[in-house]
Design a protein around this motif. Sequence first.
Motif: not given
Length: 227
Positions: A135-152
Amino acid sequence: MLRRIMKKSLLIPSFLILFSSAFAQEAKTILYVGDSHSYGKLGTTIEKNLSQKAARVIMQSSCGATPSTWLGNNKYEKTVCGFWKKDGNEEIRSKEHNTPKFVDELVKYRPDVTIVQLGTNIAAGAKPANARNSIIAMMKAIKDEGSKCIWIGPPDANSKVVTQVKLKETNDLLTSLAKENNCQYVDSLKITKFPADNKEGIHYPPSASAQWGEKVSVQLLELIKDN
């Protein structure tokens, strides 16, 4: 160019300012990845609503998926129970398909907003906490891309596998990690109730899935409106 002109002059007609604001809102790319819930009416309902506000929406769902599946820890994780991808007028529905690598998709599409719909298959595991690093890895990958993260998060269920106890553990874990990793969280447990007359236990009938999708869409549109 339009922004530079606006900074130099305060005499620009108001209709041009409104046009600029509207264009900025429309010119976003959204990448969405999920599990079997999104293969059905949940996904199509959300896609319909997001497409009214975004220039491009890439929807992808892979049956049986967890964060580990999307990370491609075993190169490509193949689903044998359903894959769906929709990108504008291009659409794929297949029973068997390799799940794309999440990081590759981020690099390919460079999304302004990334939405992840995962949780039920985490709750189906022996210990939801085992998914923590993925889970952390996915959230970190989104952040590293500079994208806004939303999780359902996962919806309500009535199953001997996806129990109420494990649903709460999963929801609590996702809520905590989302807060720690600057990811907005949509708590589906608050807006769903599994139909009492449905013996399947996990997957919602089309009408209930669509209702869930409409409720989620309200929150998603609110979260992306200023992006």
